[in-house]
Each structure stands twice: as structure tokens, then as C-alpha cells.
Scaffold this active site. Structure first.
Site, PDB file in Angstrom:
ATOM      1  N   ASN A 132       0.823  -1.205   0.000  1.00 60.34           N
ATOM      2  CA  ASN A 132       0.000   0.000   0.000  1.00 60.34           C
ATOM      3  C   ASN A 132       0.861   1.260   0.000  1.00 60.34           C
ATOM      4  O   ASN A 132       1.964   1.258   0.548  1.00 60.34           O
ATOM      5  CB  ASN A 132      -0.943  -0.008   1.215  1.00 60.34           C
ATOM      6  CG  ASN A 132      -1.829  -1.231   1.210  1.00 60.34           C
ATOM      7  OD1 ASN A 132      -1.983  -1.906   0.193  1.00 60.34           O
ATOM      8  ND2 ASN A 132      -2.397  -1.551   2.359  1.00 60.34           N
ATOM      9  N   HIS A 149       5.824  -0.824  -2.735  1.00 64.93           N
ATOM     10  CA  HIS A 149       5.397  -0.156  -3.974  1.00 64.93           C
ATOM     11  C   HIS A 149       5.507   1.360  -3.855  1.00 64.93           C
ATOM     12  O   HIS A 149       4.790   2.105  -4.528  1.00 64.93           O
ATOM     13  CB  HIS A 149       3.960  -0.560  -4.332  1.00 64.93           C
ATOM     14  CG  HIS A 149       3.838  -1.990  -4.744  1.00 64.93           C
ATOM     15  ND1 HIS A 149       2.649  -2.687  -4.689  1.00 64.93           N
ATOM     16  CD2 HIS A 149       4.757  -2.886  -5.174  1.00 64.93           C
ATOM     17  CE1 HIS A 149       2.851  -3.937  -5.091  1.00 64.93           C
ATOM     18  NE2 HIS A 149       4.110  -4.089  -5.391  1.00 64.93           N
ATOM     19  N   THR A 218      -4.299  -9.133   0.866  1.00 63.91           N
ATOM     20  CA  THR A 218      -3.739  -9.071  -0.486  1.00 63.91           C
ATOM     21  C   THR A 218      -4.262 -10.235  -1.332  1.00 63.91           C
ATOM     22  O   THR A 218      -4.429 -11.341  -0.832  1.00 63.91           O
ATOM     23  CB  THR A 218      -2.197  -9.080  -0.493  1.00 63.91           C
ATOM     24  OG1 THR A 218      -1.735  -9.010  -1.848  1.00 63.91           O
ATOM     25  CG2 THR A 218      -1.619 -10.320   0.170  1.00 63.91           C
ATOM     26  N   ASN A 243      -8.109 -12.808   5.184  1.00 66.32           N
ATOM     27  CA  ASN A 243      -8.734 -12.308   3.955  1.00 66.32           C
ATOM     28  C   ASN A 243     -10.153 -12.864   3.893  1.00 66.32           C
ATOM     29  O   ASN A 243     -10.357 -14.028   4.244  1.00 66.32           O
ATOM     30  CB  ASN A 243      -7.928 -12.818   2.746  1.00 66.32           C
ATOM     31  CG  ASN A 243      -8.279 -12.102   1.461  1.00 66.32           C
ATOM     32  OD1 ASN A 243      -9.436 -11.864   1.173  1.00 66.32           O
ATOM     33  ND2 ASN A 243      -7.264 -11.774   0.683  1.00 66.32           N
ATOM     34  N   ALA A 262     -10.005  -7.604   7.980  1.00 66.06           N
ATOM     35  CA  ALA A 262      -8.774  -7.393   8.760  1.00 66.06           C
ATOM     36  C   ALA A 262      -9.059  -6.812  10.141  1.00 66.06           C
ATOM     37  O   ALA A 262      -8.498  -7.275  11.137  1.00 66.06           O
ATOM     38  CB  ALA A 262      -7.837  -6.474   7.987  1.00 66.06           C
TER      39      ALA A 262
END
Ligand code: APR
Length: 277
Positions: A132, A149, A218, A243, A262
Site C-alpha cells: 500500500n 510499492h 492481499t 482475507n 482485517a
């Protein structure tokens, strides 16, 4: 007693046998897995977490894939690939950056982020590896966050590389420009670009060294981030997924999947961990 009854027995049979109000297999499984996760965390020495867009959904930031995902509305190759940015920075700014800026500027950490910060406070978790770019792990209190990222908190000039804090960038002119006249771009990794060397190297090292990796929110389809749980597993770590949906890691790499959001799952795990620690 439920585990004595074979797992083949379907909900319908057991409901008939025990009556619906007394039984919800999913709920029992969930409770068992929460307890398992708390015990595994209590026993672990080096815990790390890999997170994705799912952990920020409860903070109002849309995911990329699945229902309501950004890539359902826009072609990522048209607005999130480096070639698209070079070809038409105004278009990328107008869609991606304007959409993202308004949401990220106002988003606050949710219980999912706070749960990972709590694990650090409890001396269990040291590093969060996140895909994120929203900075919410740091805002929740985690002190070692690898932004795999990149980040949206900073913009960089494509000519002179000077950096600007996103919150201070005037976006009344699109694309915004540097004092040198160059065009600014988010300091995030676009498709077609390399992962920052230090982020990649450190993440591999931490995945190699950890003895438990939490994989939270994810879809585990984007490489090389999705490789980190594999490295952890291959080096003997337990991999615990959180998840609402299965991913390519489920049953292949992860030891177990806790099916839920989460925030709720992290709250329950922390509560159980505090009871047994
Ligand atoms: N809590 C936890 N996970 C959730 C929640 C929730 N409340 N709601 C949805 N999810 C899960 C979805 O089931 C899905 O598996 O979060 C995941 C989000 O997946 P993606 O949108 O694909 O996000 P991510 O895995 O982070 O994408 C990886 O792709 O587009 C690129 O660079 C972008 O970093 C991003 C990368």
C-alpha cells in the site's frame, strides 16, 4: 464434539442434528483459527506481516481487484503503467492521482492497521512489508514499514528528481510542475517499473528470517510481493492469511486462512493473545 463429527458432515446435517441456533460451523472454525493464530503468535520469535489493499478498505480506500476495485473501472495499463504516465501525464494525474489524493488525504488507520501496531507494541512484530502507498501503517504506529510499492506521501520531479510532500502540492494545475518546470509524479511504483532496491532486498531478508508471516488483505497475484510468503514458507515459517476470500496462497503456501475482515480478525487475535500472554 464437533471435531469428532467428521468434517464431511455438511452444515445442513449438523443443523438438523443440533438445530440452527446452536451451531455455525464457520463461526466455530473461525474461533478455532483465531485461537490458533494467537497461540502461533505467542510461540513465534520473529513475526512479520505482508499487507495489501484489503487492509485499507475499512479506511475507505478502494481495492484494486474484485468488487468495487479500481481496475474494474479503469484499465491499469492506461493509468498505472509507466508508459501511460510518460505518454499522457495529465490523464494519469486527472484519474489516478486526483482520485487517490482526495481519498488518501482523509483516510485514517482502522483496527486492522492498529492491530499490527499493537503486535509491535507487544514486542511480537518488527516489520510490516506493505504494497500500500497510503502511509496508514505508519499513522497507526508501526515504526518499521517497508513500502514495497513506494508511497503516495511524496511526489518527485521527473526531470530533476526534487521531492515534494503530496499534501503541499497544488493540484489546481494538472499535471503539477516542479520549480524547474518538470512534471511531478507520485513516488509510487507504476507497472513496468522496478521495485525499489532496498525495499526488495530488505523484504527478502525479513521473509527469509521470520518464523511467522501474517498475510493480510492481499490477492497475492502481483509479483514480486506475492513471492515473500513463499520465501517465508520455504524457510520454515508459518504463513497465516487473513482475507475474506481465498487467494493463490491458500492451501498451497499458507498454513491456514482466517476468513474475515482485517479489522475484526485482528481485534479477536489481539484479544486472545493478551489472554494467553
Ligand atoms: N480485510 C482484509 N482483506 C480484504 C478485505 C478486508 N476487509 N476486503 C477485501 N479484502 C481482500 C480481497 O479479498 C483481496 O484478496 O483484499 C484483497 C485486495 O486485493 P487487491 O485489490 O488485488 O490488492 P493487492 O493485493 O494489494 O494488489 C497488489 O496490485 O494493482 C497493484 O500496485 C497495486 O499494490 C497493488 C498490487
Amino acid at each position: 464434539m464437533i471435531w469428532f463429527l467428521s468434517c464431511e458432515t455438511s452444515d445442513r446435517h449438523l443443523n438438523t442434528f443440533l438445530g440452527p441456533q446452536q451451531f455455525d460451523l464457520n463461526e466455530v472454525n473461525m474461533k478455532e483459527l483465531i485461537k490458533q493464530a494467537a497461540e502461533d503468535l505467542a510461540a513465534a520469535g520473529k513475526v512479520t506481516a505482508l499487507t495489501g489493499a484489503g487492509i485499507s478498505i475499512e479506511s475507505g480506500i478502494p481495492p484494486f481487484r474484485g468488487k468495487g476495485g479500481l481496475w474494474e473501472r479503469f484499465d491499469p495499463m492506461e493509468i498505472a503503467h509507466i508508459d501511460a504516465l510518460m505518454r499522457d501525464p495529465a490523464k494519469v494525474w486527472t484519474i489516478l492521482v486526483k482520485e487517490m489524493k482526495e481519498i488518501v488525504d482523509t483516510a485514517v488507520p482502522n483496527d486492522g492497521h492498529k492491530g499490527l501496531a499493537k503486535l509491535e507494541e507487544m514486542g511480537k512484530l518488527k516489520t510490516v512489508i506493505t504494497q500500500n502507498i497510503d502511509g496508514l501503517h505508519q499513522a497507526a504506529g508501526n515504526t518499521d514499514v517497508i513500502e514495497f510499492h513506494g508511497t503516495f506521501a511524496w511526489q518527485r520531479c521527473m526531470d530533476c528528481s526534487r521531492e515534494y510532500e503530496t499534501s503541499k502540492v497544488d493540484i489546481s494545475e494538472i499535471p503539477p510542475r516542479c520549480s524547474c518546470g518538470g512534471i511531478l509524479r507520485p513516488d509510487a511504483v507504476f507497472f513496468g517499473e522496478m521495485i525499489p532496491q532496498e525495499a526488495l532486498w530488505r523484504s527478502r531478508q525479513i521473509a527469509f528470517d521470520c518464523d511467522l508471516m501474517l498475510v493480510v488483505g492481499t490477492s497475492a497475484v502481483v509479483q514480486p510481493a506475492a513471492l515473500m510468503p513463499v520465501i517465508a514458507k520455504e524457510n520454515g515459517a508459518k504463513v497465516v492469511e487473513i482475507n475474506p476470500e481465498r487467494t493463490p496462497l491458500t492451501d498451497e503456501i499458507s498454513d491456514y486462512l482466517i476468513t474475515g475482515g482485517a479489522g475484526d480478525v485482528m481485534n479477536q487475535i489481539i484479544e486472545k493473545l493478551e489472554q494467553i500472554s
